[in-house]
Design a protein around this motif. Structure first.
Motif, PDB file in Angstrom:
ATOM      1  N   GLY A  37       0.790  -1.233   0.000  1.00 48.35           N
ATOM      2  CA  GLY A  37       0.000   0.000   0.000  1.00 48.35           C
ATOM      3  C   GLY A  37       0.818   1.277   0.000  1.00 48.35           C
ATOM      4  O   GLY A  37       1.992   1.307  -0.386  1.00 48.35           O
ATOM      5  N   ARG A  41       4.837   2.668  -1.142  1.00 49.52           N
ATOM      6  CA  ARG A  41       4.980   3.709  -2.176  1.00 49.52           C
ATOM      7  C   ARG A  41       5.740   4.919  -1.624  1.00 49.52           C
ATOM      8  O   ARG A  41       6.724   5.369  -2.211  1.00 49.52           O
ATOM      9  CB  ARG A  41       3.565   4.113  -2.620  1.00 49.52           C
ATOM     10  CG  ARG A  41       3.478   5.286  -3.551  1.00 49.52           C
ATOM     11  CD  ARG A  41       2.053   5.835  -3.571  1.00 49.52           C
ATOM     12  NE  ARG A  41       1.746   6.547  -2.338  1.00 49.52           N
ATOM     13  CZ  ARG A  41       0.554   6.582  -1.747  1.00 49.52           C
ATOM     14  NH1 ARG A  41      -0.482   5.920  -2.254  1.00 49.52           N
ATOM     15  NH2 ARG A  41       0.380   7.266  -0.634  1.00 49.52           N
ATOM     16  N   ASP A  51       0.816   5.049   8.553  1.00 46.76           N
ATOM     17  CA  ASP A  51      -0.212   4.075   8.163  1.00 46.76           C
ATOM     18  C   ASP A  51       0.345   2.842   7.464  1.00 46.76           C
ATOM     19  O   ASP A  51       0.096   2.626   6.285  1.00 46.76           O
ATOM     20  CB  ASP A  51      -1.196   4.726   7.162  1.00 46.76           C
ATOM     21  CG  ASP A  51      -2.234   5.555   7.858  1.00 46.76           C
ATOM     22  OD1 ASP A  51      -2.207   5.591   9.098  1.00 46.76           O
ATOM     23  OD2 ASP A  51      -3.064   6.150   7.155  1.00 46.76           O
ATOM     24  N   ASP A  53       0.513  -0.815   6.207  1.00 46.22           N
ATOM     25  CA  ASP A  53      -0.426  -1.906   5.934  1.00 46.22           C
ATOM     26  C   ASP A  53       0.380  -3.168   5.665  1.00 46.22           C
ATOM     27  O   ASP A  53       1.395  -3.127   4.968  1.00 46.22           O
ATOM     28  CB  ASP A  53      -1.266  -1.601   4.684  1.00 46.22           C
ATOM     29  CG  ASP A  53      -2.170  -0.390   4.876  1.00 46.22           C
ATOM     30  OD1 ASP A  53      -2.927  -0.370   5.852  1.00 46.22           O
ATOM     31  OD2 ASP A  53      -2.105   0.539   4.043  1.00 46.22           O
ATOM     32  N   ASP A 118      -5.755  -0.537  -6.509  1.00 44.60           N
ATOM     33  CA  ASP A 118      -6.191   0.479  -7.472  1.00 44.60           C
ATOM     34  C   ASP A 118      -5.106   0.920  -8.457  1.00 44.60           C
ATOM     35  O   ASP A 118      -5.318   0.923  -9.666  1.00 44.60           O
ATOM     36  CB  ASP A 118      -6.831   1.683  -6.764  1.00 44.60           C
ATOM     37  CG  ASP A 118      -6.039   2.212  -5.574  1.00 44.60           C
ATOM     38  OD1 ASP A 118      -4.919   1.726  -5.323  1.00 44.60           O
ATOM     39  OD2 ASP A 118      -6.543   3.133  -4.899  1.00 44.60           O
ATOM     40  N   ASN A 122       0.512   1.574  -5.801  1.00 46.63           N
ATOM     41  CA  ASN A 122      -0.053   1.092  -4.538  1.00 46.63           C
ATOM     42  C   ASN A 122      -0.075  -0.429  -4.486  1.00 46.63           C
ATOM     43  O   ASN A 122      -0.637  -1.002  -3.557  1.00 46.63           O
ATOM     44  CB  ASN A 122      -1.500   1.592  -4.367  1.00 46.63           C
ATOM     45  CG  ASN A 122      -1.563   3.072  -4.086  1.00 46.63           C
ATOM     46  OD1 ASN A 122      -0.555   3.683  -3.762  1.00 46.63           O
ATOM     47  ND2 ASN A 122      -2.750   3.641  -4.207  1.00 46.63           N
ATOM     48  N   ASP A 167     -15.244   0.686  -8.684  1.00 49.01           N
ATOM     49  CA  ASP A 167     -15.217   1.470  -7.446  1.00 49.01           C
ATOM     50  C   ASP A 167     -14.931   2.925  -7.775  1.00 49.01           C
ATOM     51  O   ASP A 167     -13.810   3.293  -8.122  1.00 49.01           O
ATOM     52  CB  ASP A 167     -14.131   0.918  -6.522  1.00 49.01           C
ATOM     53  CG  ASP A 167     -14.076   1.658  -5.197  1.00 49.01           C
ATOM     54  OD1 ASP A 167     -14.822   2.637  -5.024  1.00 49.01           O
ATOM     55  OD2 ASP A 167     -13.273   1.251  -4.336  1.00 49.01           O
ATOM     56  N   LEU A 169     -14.766   5.435  -5.892  1.00 45.77           N
ATOM     57  CA  LEU A 169     -13.875   6.160  -4.977  1.00 45.77           C
ATOM     58  C   LEU A 169     -12.482   6.311  -5.590  1.00 45.77           C
ATOM     59  O   LEU A 169     -11.771   7.272  -5.325  1.00 45.77           O
ATOM     60  CB  LEU A 169     -13.784   5.424  -3.632  1.00 45.77           C
ATOM     61  CG  LEU A 169     -12.821   6.043  -2.607  1.00 45.77           C
ATOM     62  CD1 LEU A 169     -13.260   7.452  -2.210  1.00 45.77           C
ATOM     63  CD2 LEU A 169     -12.702   5.161  -1.371  1.00 45.77           C
ATOM     64  N   ARG A 170     -12.100   5.345  -6.429  1.00 51.13           N
ATOM     65  CA  ARG A 170     -10.766   5.400  -7.053  1.00 51.13           C
ATOM     66  C   ARG A 170     -10.585   6.662  -7.892  1.00 51.13           C
ATOM     67  O   ARG A 170      -9.453   7.125  -8.082  1.00 51.13           O
ATOM     68  CB  ARG A 170     -10.551   4.156  -7.915  1.00 51.13           C
ATOM     69  CG  ARG A 170     -10.504   2.885  -7.073  1.00 51.13           C
ATOM     70  CD  ARG A 170     -10.494   1.621  -7.915  1.00 51.13           C
ATOM     71  NE  ARG A 170     -10.575   0.442  -7.054  1.00 51.13           N
ATOM     72  CZ  ARG A 170     -11.002  -0.759  -7.448  1.00 51.13           C
ATOM     73  NH1 ARG A 170     -11.388  -0.943  -8.710  1.00 51.13           N
ATOM     74  NH2 ARG A 170     -11.042  -1.766  -6.608  1.00 51.13           N
ATOM     75  N   ARG A 173      -9.467   9.131  -5.396  1.00 50.19           N
ATOM     76  CA  ARG A 173      -8.136   8.730  -4.919  1.00 50.19           C
ATOM     77  C   ARG A 173      -7.077   9.080  -5.963  1.00 50.19           C
ATOM     78  O   ARG A 173      -5.972   9.501  -5.623  1.00 50.19           O
ATOM     79  CB  ARG A 173      -8.115   7.223  -4.607  1.00 50.19           C
ATOM     80  CG  ARG A 173      -8.815   6.871  -3.286  1.00 50.19           C
ATOM     81  CD  ARG A 173      -8.867   5.353  -3.045  1.00 50.19           C
ATOM     82  NE  ARG A 173      -7.572   4.686  -3.049  1.00 50.19           N
ATOM     83  CZ  ARG A 173      -6.750   4.586  -2.006  1.00 50.19           C
ATOM     84  NH1 ARG A 173      -7.098   5.115  -0.850  1.00 50.19           N
ATOM     85  NH2 ARG A 173      -5.600   3.950  -2.104  1.00 50.19           N
ATOM     86  N   ARG A 214      -7.555  15.317   2.341  1.00 50.25           N
ATOM     87  CA  ARG A 214      -6.242  14.877   1.859  1.00 50.25           C
ATOM     88  C   ARG A 214      -5.765  15.729   0.681  1.00 50.25           C
ATOM     89  O   ARG A 214      -4.585  16.002   0.538  1.00 50.25           O
ATOM     90  CB  ARG A 214      -6.294  13.393   1.434  1.00 50.25           C
ATOM     91  CG  ARG A 214      -6.931  12.454   2.457  1.00 50.25           C
ATOM     92  CD  ARG A 214      -6.070  12.203   3.672  1.00 50.25           C
ATOM     93  NE  ARG A 214      -4.751  11.741   3.339  1.00 50.25           N
ATOM     94  CZ  ARG A 214      -4.390  10.473   3.275  1.00 50.25           C
ATOM     95  NH1 ARG A 214      -5.264   9.517   3.523  1.00 50.25           N
ATOM     96  NH2 ARG A 214      -3.159  10.145   2.991  1.00 50.25           N
TER      97      ARG A 214
HETATM   98  P1  ATP Z   1      -2.684   6.752   2.121  1.00 53.65           P
HETATM   99  O1  ATP Z   1      -2.476   5.867   3.294  1.00 53.65           O
HETATM  100  O2  ATP Z   1      -1.598   7.702   1.813  1.00 53.65           O
HETATM  101  O3  ATP Z   1      -4.067   7.306   2.055  1.00 53.65           O
HETATM  102  P2  ATP Z   1      -2.970   4.402   0.752  1.00 53.65           P
HETATM  103  O4  ATP Z   1      -2.711   4.136  -0.694  1.00 53.65           O
HETATM  104  O5  ATP Z   1      -2.206   3.647   1.776  1.00 53.65           O
HETATM  105  O6  ATP Z   1      -2.707   5.904   0.841  1.00 53.65           O
HETATM  106  P3  ATP Z   1      -5.251   3.328   2.066  1.00 53.65           P
HETATM  107  O7  ATP Z   1      -6.657   3.793   2.051  1.00 53.65           O
HETATM  108  O8  ATP Z   1      -4.497   3.255   3.347  1.00 53.65           O
HETATM  109  O9  ATP Z   1      -4.513   4.261   1.037  1.00 53.65           O
HETATM  110  O10 ATP Z   1      -5.239   1.912   1.367  1.00 53.65           O
HETATM  111  C1  ATP Z   1      -4.154   1.025   1.450  1.00 53.65           C
HETATM  112  C2  ATP Z   1      -3.990   0.294   0.132  1.00 53.65           C
HETATM  113  O11 ATP Z   1      -5.178  -0.434  -0.157  1.00 53.65           O
HETATM  114  C3  ATP Z   1      -3.783   1.181  -1.063  1.00 53.65           C
HETATM  115  O12 ATP Z   1      -2.451   1.553  -1.226  1.00 53.65           O
HETATM  116  C4  ATP Z   1      -4.254   0.312  -2.174  1.00 53.65           C
HETATM  117  O13 ATP Z   1      -3.286  -0.673  -2.474  1.00 53.65           O
HETATM  118  C5  ATP Z   1      -5.426  -0.392  -1.551  1.00 53.65           C
HETATM  119  N1  ATP Z   1      -6.672   0.346  -1.749  1.00 53.65           N
HETATM  120  C6  ATP Z   1      -7.205   1.269  -0.945  1.00 53.65           C
HETATM  121  N2  ATP Z   1      -8.376   1.723  -1.417  1.00 53.65           N
HETATM  122  C7  ATP Z   1      -8.594   1.057  -2.559  1.00 53.65           C
HETATM  123  C8  ATP Z   1      -9.656   1.039  -3.511  1.00 53.65           C
HETATM  124  N3  ATP Z   1     -10.707   1.845  -3.376  1.00 53.65           N
HETATM  125  N4  ATP Z   1      -9.551   0.207  -4.549  1.00 53.65           N
HETATM  126  C9  ATP Z   1      -8.473  -0.620  -4.676  1.00 53.65           C
HETATM  127  N5  ATP Z   1      -7.466  -0.658  -3.833  1.00 53.65           N
HETATM  128  C10 ATP Z   1      -7.513   0.161  -2.767  1.00 53.65           C
END
Ligand code: ATP
Ligand code: MG
Length: 467
Positions: A37, A41, A51, A53, A118, A122, A167, A169-170, A173, A214
């Motif tokens: 995640g 990156r 954060d 993951d 997404d 990520n 989705d 939301l992407r 994002r 954000r």
């Molecule tokens: P940040 O923590 O900076 O917001 P992030 O990319 O870690 O960015 P998170 O919401 O913590 O965002 O999600 C963790 C990971 O889960 C993402 O990096 C991505 O790989 C995956 N992810 C999150 N949301 C989605 C989505 N809507 N569709 C597909 N994959 C997702």
């Protein structure tokens, strides 16, 4: 401990101690443990990472067994352990509402888990497979995320149109990550965003609010809003902002009201430390212009804009108190200072704006000026700011709490039961003292109050203080 035969490979980027601990415990239990995640990156870019993951083949109940202090975080069995989100490898199935998968199934294959994500940047993992020996840690990167990262590209994993259709939301994002991380959206991904822009209506207001917050954190927040504009996302998400597109501005070199807003927003982003309220004020300060435009003027746009701004923020579930402050600051941003103002006028200005909002309103005006193409700070603004500071330093009353009398004094003096009249009289006394601070004595204020309070029925009203 047989699995300790070799030492783990040194991670290719700094890993927070608690995240390393989560990996170590999963590995020691014979499970896969991969950092995934946004943290991977950001760490690869040398950005500050938060954060963490972790993805694993361990099923949720097994994760809980390894981390008895952990707890379930959502209905898909993500466990929050040591502050790290630990999620079982999964596939997503069928997105009936353009938002959430109807069902997820678990898998033992990290690559499958990565390709459901997404964006390629990520979808990079660093860690070790189930049962693999210490020292075998490395990357999994099935969609080429590291290459895209090196080129500064944000690219959807797989078929972009399908990923946004699944989705919505992407869509947001993409705009947010592009702006905050500084990645260009790859053309096919950009085209798919445009194609699916209207699907953004499926995203809840609350999620929009989270993404908005954000976006405002980006080094240049305008970048996120420019993407929303180019892709057609702006109108369905923030119609109040899209309405500014094409609204003419009498400002040299600035195409329209929306361009002015974007420049004002970036000017607000140069203020340190970052002030989220100021950024929101900058973004929303001219939302009243489209509705009030008449003959090249926008009379009263600040009051209309305050209403639009608060409505927009309510829609995205912004905290009410914050939204109210932003609305008040926007309503106050159109003052016209003249050096001929008396000190009393300066004090009335302080009251009109509210002592709590002065700094915000001045900062908004500075950003607004910069966003209008002014290169030098307005000396009038600085002069007013100095005069405001001088009045406050001189101890002018800033609220009814600073008056030499309170509600109890009024009741006792006037012999009337409590009621709304008390607040009204105190406000009026404050106005009077604002004009002339010398009146702020107990005797004077009680005399004024006696003169203003309505006499019993049949009596004559004295509506002006005796002087
Ligand atoms: P940040 O923590 O900076 O917001 P992030 O990319 O870690 O960015 P998170 O919401 O913590 O965002 O999600 C963790 C990971 O889960 C993402 O990096 C991505 O790989 C995956 N992810 C999150 N949301 C989605 C989505 N809507 N569709 C597909 N994959 C997702
Ligand atoms: Mg994250």
């Amino acid at each position: 401990m047989p699995e300790q035969a070799g030492a783990p490979a040194a991670p290719p980027f700094p890993i927070a101690a608690h995240a390393a601990e989560v990996l170590a415990r999963l590995w020691a239990a014979g499970h896969a443990g991969w950092l995934v995640g946004g943290a991977v990156r950001d760490a690869l870019l040398g950005r500050e990472t938060h954060d963490w993951d972790v993805a694993t083949d361990a099923r949720p109940e097994t994760i809980l067994g390894i981390f008895p202090e952990g707890e379930y975080e959502n209905r898909f069995g993500t466990v929050l352990a040591l502050g790290v989100e630990v999620t079982t490898f999964r596939r997503d199935h069928h997105y009936p509402d353009h938002r959430r998968p109807a069902e997820v199934t678990f898998t033992d294959d990290v690559d499958e888990d990565l390709v459901r994500r997404d964006f390629t940047v990520n979808a990079i993992a660093w860690g070790r497979a189930a049962g693999a020996p210490a020292g075998s840690e490395g990357f999994r990167d099935p969609s080429g995320g590291r290459a895209d990262l090196a080129e500064g590209i944000l690219r959807a994993v797989g078929d972009p149109a399908r990923r946004f259709d699944e989705d919505a939301l992407r869509l947001l994002r993409a705009a947010r990550i592009s702006a905050t991380v500084g990645l260009r959206i790859e053309p096919a991904t950009h085209a798919a965003m445009t194609l699916h822009a209207d699907d953004v209506r499926w995203v809840s207001g609350e999620r929009v609010g989270i993404e908005l917050r954000r976006m405002l954190e980006a080094p240049r927040p305008s970048a996120a809003f420019r993407i929303l504009t180019e892709t057609g996302l702006l109108r369905p998400v923030f119609p109040e902002l899209a309405a500014q597109i094409g609204v003419p501005q009498a400002k040299a070199g600035i195409a329209d009201c929306w361009e002015h807003t974007l420049r004002t927003l970036d000017a607000a982003a140069t203020v340190t430390p970052r002030d989220e309220r100021l950024l929101l004020c900058a973004l929303l300060h001219d939302t009243g212009k489209p509705a009030t435009m008449e003959g090249g003027h926008f009379r009263g746009h600040e009051a209309v804009g305050a209403v639009f701004a608060e409505a927009l923020l309510a829609r995205v579930a912004w905290p009410r108190r914050e939204a109210r402050l932003v609305g008040r600051a926007i309503a106050a941003h159109m003052f016209h200072y003249e050096p001929t103002w008396t000190d009393a006028a300066v004090r009335r200005f302080i009251h009109r704006v509210g002592a709590d909002l002065l700094a915000l309103v001045f900062a908004l005006r500075r950003a607004d000026d910069t966003g209008s193409g002014e290169e030098l700070p307005d000396p009038g603004l600085t002069e007013l700011e100095d005069r405001v500071a001088a009045q406050i330093a001189a101890g002018m009353p800033l609220g009814i709490g600073d008056l030499a009398v309170d509600g109890h004094d009024l009741q006792a003096e006037l012999g009337r039961p409590p009621g709304p009249w008390i607040g009204e009289i105190l406000e009026r006394l404050l106005d009077s003292v604002t004009n002339d601070p010398a009146r702020n004595t107990r005797d004077q204020l009680l005399m004024d109050a006696r003169a203003w309070v309505p006499r019993p029925a049949g009596g004559k009203d004295a509506s002006e203080p005796t002087r």
